[in-house]
Design a protein around this motif. Structure first.
Motif, PDB file in Angstrom:
ATOM      1  N   PRO A   3     -60.625  41.378 -13.110  1.00 56.88           N
ATOM      2  CA  PRO A   3     -60.929  42.112 -11.811  1.00 56.88           C
ATOM      3  C   PRO A   3     -60.630  43.511 -12.002  1.00 56.88           C
ATOM      4  O   PRO A   3     -60.104  44.002 -12.819  1.00 56.88           O
ATOM      5  N   GLU A   6     -58.041  47.943  -8.799  1.00 54.78           N
ATOM      6  CA  GLU A   6     -57.535  47.824  -7.289  1.00 54.78           C
ATOM      7  C   GLU A   6     -57.106  46.405  -7.186  1.00 54.78           C
ATOM      8  O   GLU A   6     -55.758  46.314  -6.511  1.00 54.78           O
ATOM      9  N   GLU A   7     -57.954  45.494  -7.497  1.00 47.84           N
ATOM     10  CA  GLU A   7     -57.521  44.057  -6.976  1.00 47.84           C
ATOM     11  C   GLU A   7     -56.136  43.708  -7.877  1.00 47.84           C
ATOM     12  O   GLU A   7     -55.494  42.875  -7.574  1.00 47.84           O
ATOM     13  N   LEU A   8     -56.162  44.321  -9.218  1.00 49.03           N
ATOM     14  CA  LEU A   8     -55.106  43.757  -9.899  1.00 49.03           C
ATOM     15  C   LEU A   8     -53.647  44.422  -9.312  1.00 49.03           C
ATOM     16  O   LEU A   8     -52.951  43.661  -9.272  1.00 49.03           O
ATOM     17  N   ALA A  10     -53.324  44.978  -6.232  1.00 47.43           N
ATOM     18  CA  ALA A  10     -52.993  44.263  -5.102  1.00 47.43           C
ATOM     19  C   ALA A  10     -52.323  43.063  -5.410  1.00 47.43           C
ATOM     20  O   ALA A  10     -51.602  42.446  -4.659  1.00 47.43           O
ATOM     21  N   LEU A  11     -53.003  42.313  -6.470  1.00 52.71           N
ATOM     22  CA  LEU A  11     -52.471  41.094  -6.817  1.00 52.71           C
ATOM     23  C   LEU A  11     -50.818  41.286  -7.362  1.00 52.71           C
ATOM     24  O   LEU A  11     -49.998  40.545  -6.683  1.00 52.71           O
ATOM     25  N   ALA A  61     -53.875  33.599 -10.144  1.00 54.61           N
ATOM     26  CA  ALA A  61     -54.899  34.313  -9.857  1.00 54.61           C
ATOM     27  C   ALA A  61     -55.776  34.705 -11.126  1.00 54.61           C
ATOM     28  O   ALA A  61     -57.134  35.006 -11.157  1.00 54.61           O
ATOM     29  N   CYS A  62     -54.883  34.624 -12.081  1.00 56.01           N
ATOM     30  CA  CYS A  62     -55.656  35.171 -13.512  1.00 56.01           C
ATOM     31  C   CYS A  62     -54.958  34.076 -14.561  1.00 56.01           C
ATOM     32  O   CYS A  62     -54.004  34.742 -15.563  1.00 56.01           O
ATOM     33  N   GLN A 134     -51.446  53.534 -11.655  1.00 52.70           N
ATOM     34  CA  GLN A 134     -52.579  53.159 -12.567  1.00 52.70           C
ATOM     35  C   GLN A 134     -52.682  54.282 -13.532  1.00 52.70           C
ATOM     36  O   GLN A 134     -52.837  55.336 -13.176  1.00 52.70           O
TER      37      GLN A 134
END
Length: 283
Positions: A3, A6-8, A10-11, A61-62, A134
């Motif tokens: 992903p 940004e999605e990582l 958020a996770l 999720a991953c 990040q």
């Protein structure tokens, strides 16, 4: 396929907050279940509950990403050395502070890629404060660090530029409450020879390096033992904010490069301009 960043993040944020809730549930109890690990360091029911929570969230999720946690099993280096990308987690950083009920403890989650901590989230559940960074890719102009306070307000953070020749500047040192106290007076003496005023703030857990990232401190020097899970998330955040974390050879920390996971001595700084390596030599 991974992903986007940004999605990582958020996770990672969701995983850290869920772990924080598990930690605070134990924190509210009179018996937090303190035991001694093989290395004689303390572990509590909160450490283990946070580990279980984070592992469940991230693995669901991953599932393709390995997860290395202070409270989990350590795979052999022959296995780990094949990992290009993995989660590196300290479910409860600052267990001694948790036992003292000081509030100075954190959840640390990093994504390591090619030996570098490229994403980091640090959550302080006692104050409901979260730091993230990040620093993916080589273009530093795209790196970013931010803080979300207890009210949910989010703001970018930047480390403090510190000039070695500025006679009017105050240098702010953050220090552990438990480690390196014998070296602190000598370090203060060296700093005072350059800057006219030295302020020292003792603090627990990775919150010390969060202060570097938001420009509220300048230096954290650690010569006592730490694990790779203690520094990875903080390094990502500090670097994204403009600072750095270095071994005493002046090289930035890299992760999963050897069989052991104990860090050598290091220093973390808000500004990379002063010659910290020379200043800290032979202390």
């Amino acid at each position: 396929m991974m992903p986007p960043a940004e999605e990582l993040v958020a996770l990672m944020t969701a995983a850290a907050r869920a772990a924080g809730r598990a930690i605070m549930a134990v924190y509210a109890e009179p018996d937090i279940g303190v035991e001694a690990k093989a290395d004689d360091s303390p572990v509590t029911r909160a450490d283990l509950a946070a580990h279980d929570s984070i592992t469940s969230t991230l693995s669901a999720a991953c599932p393709q990403l390995p997860l290395l946690s202070e409270e989990g099993d350590l795979p052999p280096f022959d296995v780990r050395r094949q990992w290009q990308r993995y989660w590196l987690v300290d479910p409860l950083d600052g267990t001694k502070e948790f036992i003292r009920r000081s509030g100075e403890f954190t959840v640390n989650i990093a994504l390591v890629e090619g030996g570098e901590a490229v994403l980091g989230v640090i959550y302080a559940p006692a104050t409901n404060t979260l730091y993230a960074g990040q620093r993916m890719g080589q273009d530093r102009t795209t790196w970013r660090a931010w803080k979300i306070n207890a009210d949910g307000d989010q703001a970018d953070i930047h480390s403090n530029p510190l000039a070695a020749n500025a006679s009017n500047m105050v240098v702010k040192l953050v220090a552990s409450r438990d480690h390196g106290l014998d070296k602190t007076p000598a370090l203060i003496g060296r700093l005072a020879a350059i800057w006219p005023q030295v302020e020292v703030k003792p603090m627990g857990s990775s919150l010390k390096m969060c202060l570097l990232a938001e420009g509220l401190a300048d230096l954290y020097w650690r010569h006592g033992p730490t694990g790779e899970w203690d520094t990875a998330a903080a390094q990502a955040i500090v670097e994204a904010a403009g600072g750095g974390l270095f071994g005493m050879d002046g090289a930035p920390f890299r992760y999963n490069q050897r069989a052991g996971l104990t860090n050598p001595a290091f220093y973390a700084v808000g500004s990379v301009e002063p010659d910290w390596q020379a200043l800290l030599a032979d202390l």
